[in-house]
Design an enzyme around this catalytic site. Structure first.
Site, short mmCIF file in Angstrom:
data_model
loop_
_atom_site.label_atom_id
_atom_site.label_comp_id
_atom_site.label_asym_id
_atom_site.label_seq_id
_atom_site.Cartn_x
_atom_site.Cartn_y
_atom_site.Cartn_z
N CYS A 19 40.30 45.72 63.40
CA CYS A 19 40.43 46.58 64.63
C CYS A 19 40.84 48.10 64.41
O CYS A 19 40.16 48.94 64.92
CB CYS A 19 41.89 45.91 64.91
N ILE A 52 25.42 40.75 68.30
CA ILE A 52 25.17 39.45 68.77
C ILE A 52 26.24 38.37 68.73
O ILE A 52 26.44 37.05 68.95
CB ILE A 52 23.92 38.80 68.55
N HIS A 66 51.67 55.62 96.25
CA HIS A 66 50.36 56.12 96.89
C HIS A 66 50.26 57.71 96.49
O HIS A 66 51.47 58.38 96.58
CB HIS A 66 50.30 56.15 98.48
P1 FAD Z 1 40.72 41.09 61.30
O1 FAD Z 1 41.27 42.44 62.02
O2 FAD Z 1 39.38 41.19 60.85
O3 FAD Z 1 41.74 41.34 59.85
C1 FAD Z 1 41.18 40.46 58.94
C2 FAD Z 1 41.52 41.25 57.47
O4 FAD Z 1 41.35 40.37 56.52
C3 FAD Z 1 40.16 42.14 57.29
O5 FAD Z 1 40.84 43.46 57.00
C4 FAD Z 1 39.78 41.46 55.83
O6 FAD Z 1 39.26 42.25 54.85
C5 FAD Z 1 40.87 40.63 55.33
N1 FAD Z 1 40.31 39.58 54.64
C6 FAD Z 1 39.53 38.83 54.83
N2 FAD Z 1 39.43 37.71 53.92
C7 FAD Z 1 40.15 38.01 53.00
C8 FAD Z 1 40.57 37.54 51.82
N3 FAD Z 1 40.16 36.30 51.27
N4 FAD Z 1 41.56 38.15 50.92
C9 FAD Z 1 42.15 39.21 51.53
N5 FAD Z 1 41.87 39.77 52.42
C10 FAD Z 1 40.99 39.19 53.43
N6 FAD Z 1 39.55 43.75 70.06
C11 FAD Z 1 40.46 44.22 71.22
O7 FAD Z 1 41.25 43.59 71.58
N7 FAD Z 1 40.27 45.72 71.67
C12 FAD Z 1 39.21 46.34 71.40
O8 FAD Z 1 39.01 47.40 71.88
C13 FAD Z 1 38.28 45.90 70.44
N8 FAD Z 1 37.53 46.65 70.00
C14 FAD Z 1 36.55 46.30 68.91
C15 FAD Z 1 35.28 47.12 68.55
C16 FAD Z 1 34.49 46.62 67.76
C17 FAD Z 1 33.39 47.63 67.25
C18 FAD Z 1 34.68 45.52 66.90
C19 FAD Z 1 33.76 44.93 65.77
C20 FAD Z 1 35.90 44.60 67.33
C21 FAD Z 1 36.61 45.06 68.48
N9 FAD Z 1 37.80 44.44 68.73
C22 FAD Z 1 38.51 44.63 69.79
C23 FAD Z 1 38.22 42.99 68.25
C24 FAD Z 1 39.31 43.17 67.15
O9 FAD Z 1 38.97 44.14 65.99
C25 FAD Z 1 39.65 41.70 66.46
O10 FAD Z 1 39.55 40.68 67.50
C26 FAD Z 1 40.77 41.86 65.64
O11 FAD Z 1 40.75 42.80 64.46
C27 FAD Z 1 41.20 40.49 64.79
O12 FAD Z 1 42.25 40.60 64.22
P2 FAD Z 1 42.31 39.71 63.09
O13 FAD Z 1 43.74 39.87 62.41
O14 FAD Z 1 42.30 38.25 63.35
O15 FAD Z 1 41.21 39.96 61.88
P1 NAI Z 2 29.71 39.02 72.31
O1 NAI Z 2 30.02 37.72 72.24
O2 NAI Z 2 30.81 39.76 73.31
O3 NAI Z 2 28.29 39.32 72.84
C1 NAI Z 2 27.15 38.97 72.25
C2 NAI Z 2 25.99 39.11 73.09
O4 NAI Z 2 24.88 38.92 72.52
C3 NAI Z 2 25.97 37.81 74.21
O5 NAI Z 2 25.80 38.43 75.62
C4 NAI Z 2 25.09 36.72 73.73
O6 NAI Z 2 24.50 36.18 74.89
C5 NAI Z 2 24.05 37.97 73.12
N1 NAI Z 2 23.09 37.40 72.07
C6 NAI Z 2 23.48 36.51 71.33
N2 NAI Z 2 22.43 36.04 70.54
C7 NAI Z 2 21.30 36.96 70.87
C8 NAI Z 2 20.03 37.45 70.56
N3 NAI Z 2 19.47 36.58 69.55
N4 NAI Z 2 19.22 37.99 71.17
C9 NAI Z 2 19.80 38.96 72.11
N5 NAI Z 2 21.07 38.71 72.59
C10 NAI Z 2 21.87 37.96 71.99
O7 NAI Z 2 29.85 39.69 70.86
P2 NAI Z 2 29.65 41.22 70.51
O8 NAI Z 2 29.48 42.20 71.49
O9 NAI Z 2 29.12 41.36 68.89
O10 NAI Z 2 31.62 41.35 70.16
C11 NAI Z 2 32.12 40.58 69.09
C12 NAI Z 2 33.63 40.36 69.59
O11 NAI Z 2 34.24 41.52 69.45
C13 NAI Z 2 33.69 40.03 71.20
O12 NAI Z 2 33.89 38.76 71.15
C14 NAI Z 2 34.93 40.88 71.66
O13 NAI Z 2 36.02 39.84 71.80
C15 NAI Z 2 35.08 41.72 70.21
N6 NAI Z 2 35.27 42.99 70.91
C16 NAI Z 2 36.24 43.50 71.81
C17 NAI Z 2 36.21 44.64 72.40
C18 NAI Z 2 37.35 44.87 73.37
O14 NAI Z 2 38.04 44.11 73.66
N7 NAI Z 2 36.72 45.95 74.44
C19 NAI Z 2 35.15 45.64 72.02
C20 NAI Z 2 34.19 45.41 71.12
C21 NAI Z 2 34.08 43.98 70.38
#
Ligand code: FAD
Ligand code: NAI
Length: 465
Positions: free
Chosen positions: A43, A271, A444
Site C-alpha cells: 500500500c 490481471i 446545500h
Molecule cells: P501488503 O501491503 O502486501 O504487505 C505485506 C508485506 O509483507 C509486504 O511489505 C511484504 O514485503 C512483506 N512480506 C511478505 N512475505 C514476507 C516474509 N516471508 N517475511 C517478511 N516480510 C514479508 N487498496 C486500497 O484500499 N486502496 C487503494 O487505493 C489501493 N491502491 C492500490 C494500488 C496499487 C497499484 C496496488 C498494487 C494495490 C492497491 N491497493 C489499494 C491494495 C493494497 O495495497 C493492499 O490491499 C494492501 O497493501 C494489503 O495489505 P497487507 O498488509 O495485507 O499486505
Molecule cells: P482486478 O481483479 O481488479 O482486475 C483484474 C482484471 O483483469 C479483471 O477485470 C479480469 O477480468 C481481468 N483479466 C484477468 N485475466 C485477464 C487476461 N488474461 N486478459 C485480460 N484481462 C484479464 O485486479 P487488479 O486491477 O490487478 O488489482 C488487484 C487488486 O488490487 C484489486 O483486487 C484491488 O482490490 C486492489 N487495488 C485496489 C485499488 C483501490 O482500492 N482503489 C487500486 C488498485 C488496486
C-alpha cells in the site's frame, strides 16, 4: 517461553503495521518482521499511496489543459515535468513509511528486517535467528499475478510497480486487465499523454461492481479517450526495438469483435494479484490454504491454534482498509477483547475522475439471490453542486432490502464519491433504512444531497429530478 513475544507479525503492510500499533497500545510484547527496506507494505510503497499521488497530480495536469478554460482561467505553457511528478510521489511515500516506523517505536514494537519463515508452532525464523511467539500473525500480502506469454521486465512490460515509475510517457500503452489497477494507472498515463487501450478478458470492466456502474463508467472512460478491447485476451507479446506487438484473441469462442494485434510502446499487466504464502513454512505447521494459496481463516483464525492470518493473503477484497480492520480485530481477540470484521461492509473506491465508490450488495447479486429490493437512483446532472462545478458525470444508486427495510447496497460514480461513501458505511452499520437517509438534513449545495435524493427515490419521493 518466558521471553517469548505475545505476538510476532510477518509482514509490515497495512494489515501488519496496524495490528502492531494496536498490540503496542494494549501492552502486548510485539515484533513485526518485514523483508522490504521500508515498512508500509504494498500500500505505502508501491500501491495506494504512490498511485494516488500520480492520480492527483495527473488530474490537475489534465484540468489545467482542458477544464480550466471553461471556468475562465487562461493558462498557457502548461508542460509536464515528469521527474518532479515522480519526486513528489516518492516524497509522499517516504514521509508515510517513515511515519509508520515512528509509530512502531512509539508503541514499543520491535522491528526486524528480513524474510520470515514459520519454523514450528510458536517459532519464527528470520535468517537463522528464531523468535519465540505465543501468537503468529501472517500478514504477507499479495503480488501481481503473472500472465504467461507476456513477461514483465518492469521497463517496457510492467506490473503496477513499474507503471508507477515509468521514465517517460509511452506514446501507446496497452493495459491488460480492466480492473481497478488498469483503470487507475491507465487513467494516469492517458492524462499525461499516452494513447491507452485496455484489453479485458470479460465483456465488462470492473467485474464484481454493480453492472450499471460498470457500463456507466465504461461510457465515461471512453468519452475521456480511453480505448477498450472487451472480451479479449492477450496470448503473446513480442518485443522489437520499435514496438511491442501483442497478439490478441477473443476470450470466448464465438467472440469476434476483437482486434487480432496491437502495437504499443509499453504494456501494463494488471490481471489481478495473488497471495504471498509460498515458502512460509505453512505446510510444515499444517496451516490450511486453498488451491490458489490464500490462507483459510475464520475471523482471522487459521486452523492452527496461535496462528492467525489477515489482509491480502486471506480471502476477501484486496484492500488496505480490509487488511487494517482484520489486523486490529485479531489483536483485540488475542488480548481477550471483542474483535470482529463486518465483511459485508467493506467499501471500495476507484480513484479516477470521476470516482467510483461502492459498498454492500449489488443489484446483480440481489437478483441472483432472488431477494426482493427497491432501488433509488439520482444523477449528478440534477445535483446543484455538481452542475455548479460542471462535474455532472455519474449517479448514485441506493438499494434497500424490501423485507428488512435496511439499506443493503450503495453504488456511485461521481467526483468526490470516494469521500461520500463513508456516510453510507456509517448508516449501514447502524442498520439505516433509505428513509433514515431521506429524512436526514444534508447541507446545500453539496454533492451528498444526491445521495439523499437517491435514498428518497427508494420510496418514490425524489424532490429535485
Ligand atoms: P501488503 O501491503 O502486501 O504487505 C505485506 C508485506 O509483507 C509486504 O511489505 C511484504 O514485503 C512483506 N512480506 C511478505 N512475505 C514476507 C516474509 N516471508 N517475511 C517478511 N516480510 C514479508 N487498496 C486500497 O484500499 N486502496 C487503494 O487505493 C489501493 N491502491 C492500490 C494500488 C496499487 C497499484 C496496488 C498494487 C494495490 C492497491 N491497493 C489499494 C491494495 C493494497 O495495497 C493492499 O490491499 C494492501 O497493501 C494489503 O495489505 P497487507 O498488509 O495485507 O499486505
Ligand atoms: P482486478 O481483479 O481488479 O482486475 C483484474 C482484471 O483483469 C479483471 O477485470 C479480469 O477480468 C481481468 N483479466 C484477468 N485475466 C485477464 C487476461 N488474461 N486478459 C485480460 N484481462 C484479464 O485486479 P487488479 O486491477 O490487478 O488489482 C488487484 C487488486 O488490487 C484489486 O483486487 C484491488 O482490490 C486492489 N487495488 C485496489 C485499488 C483501490 O482500492 N482503489 C487500486 C488498485 C488496486
Amino acid at each position: 517461553m518466558a521471553d517469548a513475544f505475545d505476538v510476532v507479525i510477518i509482514g509490515g503492510g497495512p494489515g501488519g503495521y496496524n495490528a502492531a500499533i494496536r498490540a503496542g497500545q494494549l501492552g502486548l510484547k510485539t515484533a513485526i518482521i518485514e523483508s522490504r527496506a521500508a515498512l508500509g507494505g504494498t500500500c505505502l510503497n508501491v500501491g495506494c499511496i504512490p498511485s494516488k499521488a500520480l492520480l492527483h497530480a495527473s488530474d490537475l495536469y489534465e484540468a489545467a489543459q482542458t477544464r480550466f478554460k471553461s471556468l475562465g482561467i487562461e493558462v498557457s505553457g502548461v508542460s509536464l515535468d515528469l521527474p518532479q511528478m515522480m519526486r513528489q510521489k516518492d516524497e509522499a511515500v517516504d514521509g508515510l513509511t517513515k511515519g509508520v516506523a515512528f509509530l512502531m517505536k512509539k508503541n514499543k514494537v520491535e522491528v526486524v528486517n528480513g524474510r520470515a519463515r514459520i519454523a514450528a508452532p510458536g517459532k519464527v525464523d528470520v535468517a537463522g535467528a528464531v523468535l519465540e511467539a505465543r501468537n503468529i500473525i501472517i500478514a504477507t500480502g499479495s503480488e501481481p499475478t503473472p500472465l504467461p506469454g507476456v513477461e514483465i521486465d518492469e521497463e517496457r512490460i510492467v506490473s503496477s510497480t513499474g507503471a508507477l515509475a515509468l521514465k517517460q510517457v509511452p506514446k501507446r500503452l496497452a493495459v491488460i486487465g480492466g480492473g481497478v489497477i488498469g483503470l487507475e494507472l491507465g487513467s494516469v498515463w492517458r492524462r499525461l499523454g499516452a494513447e491507452v487501450t485496455v484489453v479485458e478478458f470479460l465483456d465488462r470492466i470492473l467485474p464484481g461492481m454493480d453492472s450499471e456502474i460498470s457500463s456507466g463508467f465504461l461510457r465515461i472512460l471512453k468519452k475521456q479517450g480511453m480505448r477498450f478491447e472487451l472480451g479479449a485476451k492477450v496470448v503473446a507479446a513480442e518485443k522489437a526495438s520499435s514496438a511491442i506487438k501483442l497478439a490478441l484473441e477473443p476470450a470466448a469462442k464465438g467472440g469476434s469483435k476483437t482486434a487480432s494485434a496491437l502495437d504499443v510502446d509499453a504494456v501494463l499487466v494488471a490481471i489481478g494479484r495473488r497471495p504471498v504464502t509460498a515458502d512460509l513454512g505453512l505446510e510444515a505447521v499444517g496451516v490450511k490454504t486453498d488451491q490458489r494459496g490464500f490462507v483459510e481463516t475464520d475471523q482471522g483464525k487459521t486452523n492452527v491454534d496461535g496462528i492467525w492470518a489477515i489482509g491480502d493473503c486471506t480471502h476477501g477484497p484486496m484492500l488496505a482498509h480490509k487488511a487494517e480492520e482484520e489486523g486490529i480485530a485479531v489483536i483485540q481477540r488475542i488480548a481477550g477483547l471483542w474483535g470482529h470484521v463486518n465483511h459485508a461492509l467493506v467499501p471500495s473506491v476507484v480513484y479516477t475522475t470521476p470516482e467510483v465508490a461502492s459498498v454492500g450488495a449489488t443489484e446483480d447479486e440481489l437478483k441472483a439471490a432472488g431477494r426482493a429490493y427497491k432501488a433509488g437512483k439520482f444523477p449528478f446532472m440534477a445535483n446543484s453542486r455538481a452542475r455548479t462545478n460542471h462535474e455532472t458525470d455519474g449517479f448514485v444508486k441506493v438499494i434497500e432490502d424490501e423485507a428488512t427495510k435496511r439499506i443493503v447496497g450503495v453504488h456511485m460514480i461521481g467526483v468526490g464519491v470516494g469521500e461520500m461513501i463513508g456516510e453510507m458505511c456509517v448508516a449501514m452499520e447502524f442498520a439505516a433504512s433509505a428513509e433514515d437517509i431521506a429524512r436526514t438534513c444534508h447541507a446545500h449545495p453539496t454533492l451528498s444531497e444526491a445521495m439523499r435524493e437517491a435514498a428518497k427515490g427508494v420510496d418514490g419521493w425524489v424532490m429535485q429530478a
